[in-house]
Design a protein around this motif. Structure first.
Motif, PDB file in Angstrom:
ATOM      1  N   ILE A 107       9.460   3.161 -25.297  1.00 12.33           N
ATOM      2  CA  ILE A 107       8.422   3.304 -24.275  1.00 12.33           C
ATOM      3  C   ILE A 107       7.609   4.577 -24.516  1.00 12.33           C
ATOM      4  O   ILE A 107       8.051   5.517 -25.166  1.00 12.33           O
ATOM      5  CB  ILE A 107       9.027   3.313 -22.845  1.00 12.33           C
ATOM      6  N   TRP A 108       6.422   4.547 -23.956  1.00 18.98           N
ATOM      7  CA  TRP A 108       5.501   5.680 -23.987  1.00 18.98           C
ATOM      8  C   TRP A 108       5.037   5.924 -22.556  1.00 18.98           C
ATOM      9  O   TRP A 108       4.758   4.976 -21.818  1.00 18.98           O
ATOM     10  CB  TRP A 108       4.293   5.367 -24.870  1.00 18.98           C
ATOM     11  N   VAL A 109       4.970   7.192 -22.182  1.00 19.19           N
ATOM     12  CA  VAL A 109       4.538   7.576 -20.839  1.00 19.19           C
ATOM     13  C   VAL A 109       3.536   8.716 -20.972  1.00 19.19           C
ATOM     14  O   VAL A 109       3.738   9.632 -21.771  1.00 19.19           O
ATOM     15  CB  VAL A 109       5.738   8.042 -19.980  1.00 19.19           C
ATOM     16  N   VAL A 110       2.465   8.651 -20.193  1.00 21.04           N
ATOM     17  CA  VAL A 110       1.502   9.746 -20.137  1.00 21.04           C
ATOM     18  C   VAL A 110       1.528  10.284 -18.711  1.00 21.04           C
ATOM     19  O   VAL A 110       1.370   9.527 -17.749  1.00 21.04           O
ATOM     20  CB  VAL A 110       0.072   9.279 -20.497  1.00 21.04           C
ATOM     21  N   MET A 111       1.767  11.586 -18.599  1.00 24.40           N
ATOM     22  CA  MET A 111       1.844  12.231 -17.291  1.00 24.40           C
ATOM     23  C   MET A 111       1.025  13.508 -17.297  1.00 24.40           C
ATOM     24  O   MET A 111       0.665  14.023 -18.356  1.00 24.40           O
ATOM     25  CB  MET A 111       3.294  12.567 -16.951  1.00 24.40           C
ATOM     26  N   GLU A 112       0.776  13.999 -16.104  1.00 24.90           N
ATOM     27  CA  GLU A 112       0.112  15.292 -15.963  1.00 24.90           C
ATOM     28  C   GLU A 112       1.027  16.188 -15.145  1.00 24.90           C
ATOM     29  O   GLU A 112       1.549  15.774 -14.110  1.00 24.90           O
ATOM     30  CB  GLU A 112      -1.248  15.134 -15.293  1.00 24.90           C
ATOM     31  N   ALA A 113       1.225  17.415 -15.636  1.00 21.85           N
ATOM     32  CA  ALA A 113       2.096  18.391 -14.980  1.00 21.85           C
ATOM     33  C   ALA A 113       1.428  19.764 -15.081  1.00 21.85           C
ATOM     34  O   ALA A 113       0.540  19.967 -15.916  1.00 21.85           O
ATOM     35  CB  ALA A 113       3.458  18.415 -15.656  1.00 21.85           C
ATOM     36  N   PRO A 114       1.855  20.712 -14.247  1.00 22.27           N
ATOM     37  CA  PRO A 114       1.249  22.049 -14.302  1.00 22.27           C
ATOM     38  C   PRO A 114       1.347  22.709 -15.683  1.00 22.27           C
ATOM     39  O   PRO A 114       0.434  23.425 -16.091  1.00 22.27           O
ATOM     40  CB  PRO A 114       2.020  22.839 -13.255  1.00 22.27           C
ATOM     41  N   SER A 115       2.458  22.486 -16.400  1.00 26.23           N
ATOM     42  CA  SER A 115       2.646  23.079 -17.727  1.00 26.23           C
ATOM     43  C   SER A 115       3.779  22.350 -18.445  1.00 26.23           C
ATOM     44  O   SER A 115       4.558  21.627 -17.819  1.00 26.23           O
ATOM     45  CB  SER A 115       2.997  24.569 -17.617  1.00 26.23           C
ATOM     46  N   ILE A 116       3.895  22.574 -19.745  1.00 23.82           N
ATOM     47  CA  ILE A 116       4.988  21.975 -20.504  1.00 23.82           C
ATOM     48  C   ILE A 116       6.324  22.577 -20.062  1.00 23.82           C
ATOM     49  O   ILE A 116       7.341  21.891 -20.014  1.00 23.82           O
ATOM     50  CB  ILE A 116       4.766  22.119 -22.030  1.00 23.82           C
ATOM     51  N   GLU A 117       6.320  23.837 -19.691  1.00 25.32           N
ATOM     52  CA  GLU A 117       7.539  24.486 -19.202  1.00 25.32           C
ATOM     53  C   GLU A 117       8.000  23.856 -17.891  1.00 25.32           C
ATOM     54  O   GLU A 117       9.190  23.637 -17.677  1.00 25.32           O
ATOM     55  CB  GLU A 117       7.324  25.997 -19.031  1.00 25.32           C
ATOM     56  N   HIS A 118       7.039  23.555 -17.028  1.00 26.18           N
ATOM     57  CA  HIS A 118       7.351  22.904 -15.757  1.00 26.18           C
ATOM     58  C   HIS A 118       7.959  21.520 -16.018  1.00 26.18           C
ATOM     59  O   HIS A 118       8.962  21.149 -15.407  1.00 26.18           O
ATOM     60  CB  HIS A 118       6.093  22.790 -14.896  1.00 26.18           C
ATOM     61  N   MET A 119       7.366  20.776 -16.932  1.00 27.83           N
ATOM     62  CA  MET A 119       7.884  19.453 -17.256  1.00 27.83           C
ATOM     63  C   MET A 119       9.298  19.557 -17.819  1.00 27.83           C
ATOM     64  O   MET A 119      10.186  18.799 -17.427  1.00 27.83           O
ATOM     65  CB  MET A 119       6.971  18.759 -18.273  1.00 27.83           C
ATOM     66  N   ALA A 120       9.520  20.497 -18.719  1.00 28.41           N
ATOM     67  CA  ALA A 120      10.844  20.669 -19.325  1.00 28.41           C
ATOM     68  C   ALA A 120      11.889  21.004 -18.272  1.00 28.41           C
ATOM     69  O   ALA A 120      12.992  20.451 -18.279  1.00 28.41           O
ATOM     70  CB  ALA A 120      10.797  21.749 -20.396  1.00 28.41           C
ATOM     71  N   SER A 121      11.554  21.887 -17.351  1.00 32.23           N
ATOM     72  CA  SER A 121      12.530  22.251 -16.317  1.00 32.23           C
ATOM     73  C   SER A 121      12.787  21.078 -15.369  1.00 32.23           C
ATOM     74  O   SER A 121      13.907  20.896 -14.903  1.00 32.23           O
ATOM     75  CB  SER A 121      12.080  23.488 -15.535  1.00 32.23           C
TER      76      SER A 121
END
Length: 89
Positions: free
Chosen positions: A47-61
């Motif tokens: 699967i592939w997902v496209v998301m929007e988050a404040p930052s890559i660090e935020h997504m990782a956490s």
């Protein structure tokens, strides 16, 4: 920041999609907006997902929170195959 994620599945797309869509409240509480998702043509186990988050660090956490780890396991995500790609404009 827009982020593309991919992962291979062990339990199939239907199971993953059900778990993924049921997790919308968690995404919203964690400032993650879903933009698109799906699987490769002819391969419903990647699967592939496209998301929007404040930052890559935020997504990782966020994806390393215990409830997300559990959800990914239940959805059949093979974590060793996961790729996270931040897009730069």
């Amino acid at each position: 920041m827009k982020i593309i994620m991919s992962v291979e599945l062990s339990l199939g797309y239907k199971n993953w999609k059900e778990k993924f869509l049921a997790n919308e409240k968690f995404r919203q509480e964690n400032q993650i907006d879903l933009l698109a998702y799906g699987h490769e043509e002819g391969n419903d186990n990647k699967i592939w997902v496209v998301m929007e988050a404040p930052s890559i660090e935020h997504m990782a956490s966020t994806i390393n929170k215990p409830e997300m780890i559990k959800l990914r396991q239940e959805a059949g995500a093979i974590i060793a195959t996961q790729r996270i790609i931040p897009l730069v404009e």
